[in-house]
Design an enzyme around this catalytic site. Sequence first.
Site, PDB file in Angstrom:
ATOM      1  N   GLU A  33       0.051  43.788 -46.075  1.00  0.00           N
ATOM      2  CA  GLU A  33       0.099  45.105 -45.418  1.00  0.00           C
ATOM      3  C   GLU A  33       1.541  45.509 -45.120  1.00  0.00           C
ATOM      4  O   GLU A  33       2.332  44.697 -44.631  1.00  0.00           O
ATOM      5  CB  GLU A  33      -0.713  45.028 -44.115  1.00  0.00           C
ATOM      6  CG  GLU A  33      -1.512  46.248 -43.815  1.00  0.00           C
ATOM      7  CD  GLU A  33      -2.624  46.515 -44.830  1.00  0.00           C
ATOM      8  OE1 GLU A  33      -2.384  47.279 -45.784  1.00  0.00           O
ATOM      9  OE2 GLU A  33      -3.731  45.976 -44.653  1.00  0.00           O
ATOM     10  N   SER A  67     -15.165  71.806 -50.316  1.00  0.00           N
ATOM     11  CA  SER A  67     -15.573  70.443 -49.962  1.00  0.00           C
ATOM     12  C   SER A  67     -16.923  70.475 -49.263  1.00  0.00           C
ATOM     13  O   SER A  67     -17.214  71.390 -48.488  1.00  0.00           O
ATOM     14  CB  SER A  67     -14.523  69.853 -49.016  1.00  0.00           C
ATOM     15  OG  SER A  67     -15.094  68.830 -48.243  1.00  0.00           O
ATOM     16  N   GLY A 122     -10.095  59.058 -41.846  1.00  0.00           N
ATOM     17  CA  GLY A 122      -9.199  58.522 -40.819  1.00  0.00           C
ATOM     18  C   GLY A 122      -9.477  57.067 -40.497  1.00  0.00           C
ATOM     19  O   GLY A 122      -9.024  56.546 -39.485  1.00  0.00           O
ATOM     20  N   ASP A 172      -2.535  52.380 -52.335  1.00  0.00           N
ATOM     21  CA  ASP A 172      -3.834  53.041 -52.229  1.00  0.00           C
ATOM     22  C   ASP A 172      -4.225  53.709 -53.545  1.00  0.00           C
ATOM     23  O   ASP A 172      -5.332  53.510 -54.060  1.00  0.00           O
ATOM     24  CB  ASP A 172      -3.816  54.091 -51.114  1.00  0.00           C
ATOM     25  CG  ASP A 172      -3.505  53.468 -49.767  1.00  0.00           C
ATOM     26  OD1 ASP A 172      -3.527  52.227 -49.670  1.00  0.00           O
ATOM     27  OD2 ASP A 172      -3.234  54.222 -48.822  1.00  0.00           O
TER      28      ASP A 172
END
Length: 385
Positions: A33, A67, A122, A172
Amino acid sequence: MNKNYINEHFTKVFDNPAEKFFFSPGRVNLIGEHTDYNGGHAFPCALSFGTYSGVRKRDDNKIRLISGNFSITCEINVDENIQYKESHNWANYPKGVILEMLKLGCKIGGFDLYIWGDIPSGAGLSSSASVEMLTATTINELFDCKISTKELVLLSRRAENNFVGVNCGVMDQYAVGFGKPEHAILLDCQAISHENVPLILGDYIIIITNTNNSRSLATSEYNQRHSECESALKILQAACNVEFLCALDVPTFEQHKHLIKDEILLNRATHVVYENARTIKAVDLLNAGDLASFGKLMTESHISLRDLYEVTGNHLDTLAEAAWQVSGVLGSRMTGAGFGGCTVSLVHKNNVDNFQNTVAKIYQKATGLEPSFYVAKVGSGAVEI
Ligand code: GLA
């Protein structure tokens, strides 16, 4: 999830059925990380949940973005000066990708795009990278742009860096682009290359636990960590000829770390160099079938992110520390950027109920919030469906 669901909604909002459909996963990082933007290693895998698109070409230059998760819709024109707009909210991610593809010279015409996803937003499971890679893959196929997966990954990252303003690394978008079922990805962020590693967990499963605590200050704190690493690197470059912090192995770092006088910068650099070494070791352990030692390194990673990198916070610490007490848990750590979001834990299949009950009880008592649990199924990278 199937195409019919997406098509039904597409038809409702755009009056015509969609032409093509795509899927792009979320990701969970198992270890490694805050190493990616320091040229180090990370070990993520793609998840079976993600974002889906339906798309249809138009005869004009309009692009309409709708969306199923957010009420905000967005309409732009291929030949306008595409700009970041706060009010466009989620649509800034596809807009940033469209702009990067136009910069590469892709011949993009107008289209209607409907996006729907089931990644908790989130939560640190890369809903943004998923939308970016979904958009990039969709446009690439729709207009036959012939861009390689690696280039789609890189342009999606540029969209996030330059358009959205988050100085993220490549992990990511890479995990979302190159995911493979039953495999994790050992990603080398300096070479920008990867190795698929079979995720053989025997009687253990990966459980993701969501703090359900919305992340605050995530972008500014994240960008701050990035620049702290750059400052530490500059200091070390006086003695070491390296381009990234992670190009230093632990002994070389130990030899030169006295040059960093500022305690915070020293802590940040220490985390990064040791986390990179931990990640490489963790993958070796997994390959050797030593899950117990792999789990220990996950826990060490959390401790380092808590004490040295300072990106965990009370909610993530409570979840991880509760997990460490449960029998059958080999390791538990925060995943993703931190500052809220999720933990990832390696749990024996017979202890799942006990794990969930114990962690939920401790967490609820400490924070007043209820956590959510997801059993991670490892999925594929972004594809046409
Ligand atoms: C976020 C970023 C990644 C990576 C992680 C931390 O998810 O998007 O590039 O830096 O945080 O490892």
